[in-house]
Motif scaffolding. Structure first.
Motif, PDB file in Angstrom:
ATOM      1  N   GLY A  21      -1.359  -6.919  -8.571  1.00  0.00           N
ATOM      2  CA  GLY A  21      -2.130  -7.583  -7.530  1.00  0.00           C
ATOM      3  C   GLY A  21      -2.512  -9.000  -7.875  1.00  0.00           C
ATOM      4  O   GLY A  21      -2.711  -9.834  -6.980  1.00  0.00           O
ATOM      5  N   ALA A  22      -2.607  -9.311  -9.170  1.00  0.00           N
ATOM      6  CA  ALA A  22      -3.054 -10.644  -9.574  1.00  0.00           C
ATOM      7  C   ALA A  22      -1.948 -11.687  -9.514  1.00  0.00           C
ATOM      8  O   ALA A  22      -2.227 -12.888  -9.435  1.00  0.00           O
ATOM      9  N   GLN A  23      -0.678 -11.259  -9.510  1.00  0.00           N
ATOM     10  CA  GLN A  23       0.420 -12.217  -9.655  1.00  0.00           C
ATOM     11  C   GLN A  23       0.460 -13.263  -8.550  1.00  0.00           C
ATOM     12  O   GLN A  23       0.733 -14.445  -8.805  1.00  0.00           O
ATOM     13  N   VAL A  32       5.401  -0.164 -10.385  1.00  0.00           N
ATOM     14  CA  VAL A  32       4.093  -0.484 -10.964  1.00  0.00           C
ATOM     15  C   VAL A  32       3.805  -1.977 -10.853  1.00  0.00           C
ATOM     16  O   VAL A  32       2.685  -2.389 -10.539  1.00  0.00           O
ATOM     17  N   LEU A  33       4.822  -2.801 -11.103  1.00  0.00           N
ATOM     18  CA  LEU A  33       4.624  -4.252 -11.176  1.00  0.00           C
ATOM     19  C   LEU A  33       4.877  -4.973  -9.858  1.00  0.00           C
ATOM     20  O   LEU A  33       4.302  -6.040  -9.617  1.00  0.00           O
ATOM     21  N   TYR A  34       5.747  -4.427  -9.012  1.00  0.00           N
ATOM     22  CA  TYR A  34       6.176  -5.169  -7.823  1.00  0.00           C
ATOM     23  C   TYR A  34       5.975  -4.397  -6.525  1.00  0.00           C
ATOM     24  O   TYR A  34       6.600  -4.721  -5.512  1.00  0.00           O
ATOM     25  N   ALA A  35       5.130  -3.383  -6.517  1.00  0.00           N
ATOM     26  CA  ALA A  35       4.912  -2.606  -5.291  1.00  0.00           C
ATOM     27  C   ALA A  35       4.543  -3.480  -4.093  1.00  0.00           C
ATOM     28  O   ALA A  35       5.046  -3.258  -2.984  1.00  0.00           O
ATOM     29  N   PRO A  36       3.659  -4.492  -4.252  1.00  0.00           N
ATOM     30  CA  PRO A  36       3.344  -5.334  -3.087  1.00  0.00           C
ATOM     31  C   PRO A  36       4.578  -6.001  -2.474  1.00  0.00           C
ATOM     32  O   PRO A  36       4.670  -6.125  -1.241  1.00  0.00           O
ATOM     33  N   ARG A  37       5.539  -6.406  -3.289  1.00  0.00           N
ATOM     34  CA  ARG A  37       6.761  -7.019  -2.753  1.00  0.00           C
ATOM     35  C   ARG A  37       7.598  -5.996  -1.986  1.00  0.00           C
ATOM     36  O   ARG A  37       8.184  -6.306  -0.945  1.00  0.00           O
ATOM     37  N   VAL A  38       7.670  -4.777  -2.531  1.00  0.00           N
ATOM     38  CA  VAL A  38       8.442  -3.728  -1.854  1.00  0.00           C
ATOM     39  C   VAL A  38       7.825  -3.418  -0.492  1.00  0.00           C
ATOM     40  O   VAL A  38       8.533  -3.306   0.520  1.00  0.00           O
ATOM     41  N   PHE A  39       6.515  -3.309  -0.439  1.00  0.00           N
ATOM     42  CA  PHE A  39       5.857  -2.989   0.828  1.00  0.00           C
ATOM     43  C   PHE A  39       5.970  -4.149   1.820  1.00  0.00           C
ATOM     44  O   PHE A  39       6.122  -3.927   3.028  1.00  0.00           O
ATOM     45  N   VAL A  45      -1.348  -4.276   1.943  1.00  0.00           N
ATOM     46  CA  VAL A  45      -0.412  -4.174   0.821  1.00  0.00           C
ATOM     47  C   VAL A  45      -1.126  -3.683  -0.426  1.00  0.00           C
ATOM     48  O   VAL A  45      -0.655  -2.767  -1.124  1.00  0.00           O
ATOM     49  N   LEU A  46      -2.296  -4.285  -0.728  1.00  0.00           N
ATOM     50  CA  LEU A  46      -3.041  -3.862  -1.908  1.00  0.00           C
ATOM     51  C   LEU A  46      -3.597  -2.452  -1.733  1.00  0.00           C
ATOM     52  O   LEU A  46      -3.680  -1.682  -2.695  1.00  0.00           O
ATOM     53  N   GLY A  47      -3.955  -2.090  -0.491  1.00  0.00           N
ATOM     54  CA  GLY A  47      -4.425  -0.731  -0.236  1.00  0.00           C
ATOM     55  C   GLY A  47      -3.325   0.293  -0.459  1.00  0.00           C
ATOM     56  O   GLY A  47      -3.569   1.365  -1.042  1.00  0.00           O
ATOM     57  N   ALA A  48      -2.102  -0.029  -0.022  1.00  0.00           N
ATOM     58  CA  ALA A  48      -0.979   0.876  -0.259  1.00  0.00           C
ATOM     59  C   ALA A  48      -0.677   0.994  -1.752  1.00  0.00           C
ATOM     60  O   ALA A  48      -0.299   2.062  -2.248  1.00  0.00           O
ATOM     61  N   VAL A  62       9.202  -4.103   3.907  1.00  0.00           N
ATOM     62  CA  VAL A  62       9.334  -3.212   5.074  1.00  0.00           C
ATOM     63  C   VAL A  62       8.308  -3.529   6.160  1.00  0.00           C
ATOM     64  O   VAL A  62       8.035  -2.695   7.020  1.00  0.00           O
ATOM     65  N   GLY A  63       7.723  -4.711   6.106  1.00  0.00           N
ATOM     66  CA  GLY A  63       6.903  -5.164   7.215  1.00  0.00           C
ATOM     67  C   GLY A  63       5.410  -4.982   7.089  1.00  0.00           C
ATOM     68  O   GLY A  63       4.688  -5.181   8.064  1.00  0.00           O
ATOM     69  N   ILE A  64       4.915  -4.598   5.924  1.00  0.00           N
ATOM     70  CA  ILE A  64       3.457  -4.527   5.721  1.00  0.00           C
ATOM     71  C   ILE A  64       3.020  -5.929   5.306  1.00  0.00           C
ATOM     72  O   ILE A  64       3.182  -6.334   4.155  1.00  0.00           O
ATOM     73  N   THR A  65       2.464  -6.683   6.240  1.00  0.00           N
ATOM     74  CA  THR A  65       2.199  -8.107   6.020  1.00  0.00           C
ATOM     75  C   THR A  65       0.766  -8.411   5.627  1.00  0.00           C
ATOM     76  O   THR A  65       0.497  -9.433   4.988  1.00  0.00           O
TER      77      THR A  65
END
Length: 492
Positions: free
Chosen positions: A51-53, A297-304, A315-318, A307-310
Motif C-alpha cells: 500500500g505504501a509504494q 502480497v506485493l502488487y495486489a493493488p495493481r492486479v485489482f 483497492v486497499l480494502g480489497a 480489472v477496474g477497481i479504481t
C-alpha cells in the motif's frame, strides 16, 4: 527404556500427547510465541510496501522500474541474511540470533521511514532485508528444537500465523493512514514496524532460553537438562536421546560441528539420506515462491486496478480482504498438522492454489473485463481463495517440514540454504512481475503461476514422506534411500 519408548510411540500413534511432552507444553508455547515475533515483524515489513509504494512514488519520484528493483532487492538482501543466519545460529546460539534479527529490523525500518531519496530507501531496505533473512531461519529452527514431539507441528505453525498477521496488520495500517498527507503517510506506515523489535530484543535476552540441542552440541548438558525440565517433562530421557544423537552426528561428521564440515556434508559430499532431505527442502522452498504468492502480497493493488477497481480505498480494502483470508486460513494447520499430517495438507494446498490461479487468470484475460463488475468480483474472490489455500499448506507446512527433517548437525545451515532458495525465487517474482505482465499479459502471468502450483503438487506426491509424530532424531532414517514417499508416519 525400550518399554518407555514403546509406550510413548503408542500414545503418539493414537493421537494422544505423551505425558512428558504435555508437562512442558505451556512453557514451550510461550517460547514459540516469543520467537514468532520475528515473523510478525517480517510479515509487516514484507506487506507494508504493497500500500505504501504508490505514496513513495508520488513523494520521492520513484519510477516503476526503480520500485520493482527496490521491492525485489529486499528478497535479495534477505538471501544474504538467511545464509548468514545459519552460521550465527550455530556460533552465537539460536536465542542471540533472535535478538540480533530484532535489532536489524529496528534499524532497517527506521532508515527506510526517514529516507529522502531512492538511495536512502535502498540502504534502509538492505538492513531490513538482511533482518528478514535472519528471522525466516531462526524462528523455525528455534521452535523445532524447543518443542515437544507431540506438539511440534502445532508450535511450528505459529511463525507462519505470525507472519500472516504481520502482513494483515501492514495492510490495515496502509488503509488507515492512506488519508493523511503523502509526505507523511508512507513514513508512518513503514516506521510503525520499528516498534515491535524493541520488545523482541529485550525478550530474547531476558526471557527466552537457549535450545537444548544447541546447548548439548556446545558442551552444556546441565543447562540443556534445565531447559528440558521445563519443556519436555521427562528431562533425563530426552537429554539422553539428544546426547546420543549428537555423539552419532559427531562421529559421522568426523571433525565435529565445524562450519566447513557442515557445508561439505550439505553441498559437496552428502549421504543419500542428506541428499534426499535437501532435495525435499529446496524443492518446497522453490515451489512456495514460484507459485507467485509474492506477486499478490506485493502488487495486489495493481492486479485489482487492472480489472477496474479504481477507487484507492476500494483497492486497499480489497487488499485487506486478502490479508484477512490469508491470516484466518493459517489457523487451520495449527490444529491439523499433528493429526492429519504434512503430506495431505501440502497436496490439498497445491491443488487449491493451481485451481484458484487458473480462475484468477481467466478473470483478467478479456480486454473488456476491466469494465465488468463480475470480473472484478471473480478476481478478488480467486485471489482470496489462493491466499487461503496457500496458507493451508505451502505457507506454514514447508517451514515446519524443513526444520524437522534436517539432522541436528545440519539444521541451522541447511535451513539457511533452503531459505536462500526461497529468497532467490521471491526476488525473481518481486523484481519481474511488472515486466512479466507487460510482456505476456496479466492473465498469462497467472497461468504461469498456476502451472508452477500444479508442478508443486506432483513434487510433493512423488518425493515427500510423511513425518507426523516422529522425533527429530528419527528423521534421517526416514529419509534413507529405501523409504517410500507415501509411507505413513511411525513412532516406533
Amino acid at each position: 527404556m525400550k518399554e518407555d519408548e514403546d509406550l510413548e510411540a503408542t500414545l503418539l500413534a493414537e493421537g494422544e500427547p505423551a505425558a512428558a511432552d504435555t508437562a512442558g507444553s505451556t512453557y514451550a508455547l510461550v517460547c514459540a510465541l516469543l520467537a514468532s515475533l520475528t515473523s510478525i515483524i517480517y510479515g509487516y515489513n514484507r506487506g507494508v510496501m504493497s500500500g505504501a509504494q504508490k505514496f513513495v512514488q508520488d513523494d520521492l519520484g520513484v519510477s516503476d522500474r526503480q520500485l520493482e528493483v527496490l521491492i525485489g532487492a529486499t528478497s535479495v538482501y534477505s538471501l544474504v541474511g538467511s545464509l548468514a543466519a545459519g552460521w550465527a545460529c550455530d556460533r552465537a546460539g539460536r536465542r542471540r540470533t533472535v535478538a540480533l534479527s530484532a535489532v536489524m529490523f529496528l534499524v532497517g525500518s527506521a532508515l527506510t521511514a526517514a529516507a529522502n531519496g531512492y538511495a536512502a530507501l535502498m540502504a534502509g531496505q538492505l538492513v531490513a532485508g538482511v533482518a528478514c533473512g535472519f528471522g525466516l531461519v531462526v524462528a523455525p529452527v528455534y521452535i523445532s528444537e524447543i518443542a515437544p514431539a507431540s506438539s511440534r507441528g502445532f508450535l511450528s505453525s505459529i511463525p507462519e500465523i505470525a507472519g500472516n498477521s504481520g502482513i494483515l496488520l501492514s495492510y490495515i495500517a496502509d488503509f488507515a493512514l492512506a488519508g493523511i498527507p503523502k509526505t507523511l503517510n508512507w513514513r508512518l506506515m513503514i516506521g510503525i514496524g520499528a516498534v515491535p523489535p524493541l520488545f523482541l530484543a529485550a525478550a530474547a535476552m531476558l526471557v527466552m532460553p537457549e535450545t537444548p540441542r544447541w546447548l548439548v552440541l556446545h558442551g552444556h548438558p546441565d543447562d540443556a537438562r534445565r531447559v528440558l525440565a521445563r519443556t519436555a517433562g521427562d528431562a533425563d530421557r530426552r537429554l539422553q536421546e539428544i546426547v546420543t544423537s549428537v555423539q552419532e552426528a559427531t562421529k559421522q561428521a568426523g571433525s565435529g560441528a565445524s562450519s566447513t564440515s557442515v557445508w561439505r556434508e550439505i553441498l559437496i559430499r552428502p549421504t543419500p539420506a542428506v541428499r534426499r532431505v535437501m532435495l525435499a527442502i529446496l524443492g518446497l522452498q522453490f515451489f512456495q515462491q514460484a507459485c507467485g504468492v509474492a506477486a499478490l502480497v506485493l502488487y495486489a493493488p495493481r492486479v485489482f486496478s487492472h480489472v477496474g477497481i479504481t477507487s484507492e480505498r476500494a483497492v486497499l480494502g480489497a487488499t485487506v480482504l486478502l490479508g484477512a483470508a490469508k491470516t484466518v486460513s493459517i489457523v487451520v494447520p495449527l490444529f491439523l498438522a499433528d493429526s492429519l499430517g504434512r503430506r495431505p495438507m501440502l497436496l490439498a494446498s497445491a491443488g487449491g492454489m493451481a485451481t484458484s490461479l487458473l480462475v484468477l487468470g481467466l478473470s483478467v484475460r478479456a480486454p473488456t473485463a476491466a469494465t465488468t463488475w463480475w470480473a472484478a468480483a471473480t478476481c478478488v474472490a480467486a485471489a482470496a481463495v489462493f491466499m487461503a489455500t496457500f496458507s493451508l499448506g505451502f505457507g506454514p507446512v514447508i517451514w515446519m517440514y524443513g526444520s524437522e527433517i534436517l539432522p541436528l548437525r545440519l539444521r541451522a545451515q541447511g535451513t539457511g540454504v533452503g531459505t536462500a532458495v526461497n529468497r532467490v525465487m521471491s526476488a525473481a517474482v518481486g523484481m519481474t512481475f511488472i515486466s512479466l505482465y507487460e510482456a505476456v499479459g496479466m492473465a498469462g502471468s497467472f497461468y504461469i503461476f498456476a502451472a508452477c502450483a500444479a508442478a508443486a503438487w506432483v513434487f510433493v506426491y512423488a518425493c515427500l514422506p510423511e513425518t507426523k509424530g516422529r522425533s527429530l532424531e528419527e528423521m534421517e532414517a526416514l529419509f534413507d534411500a529405501g523409504a517410500a514417499p507415501s509411507s505413513p508416519a511411525s513412532t516406533s
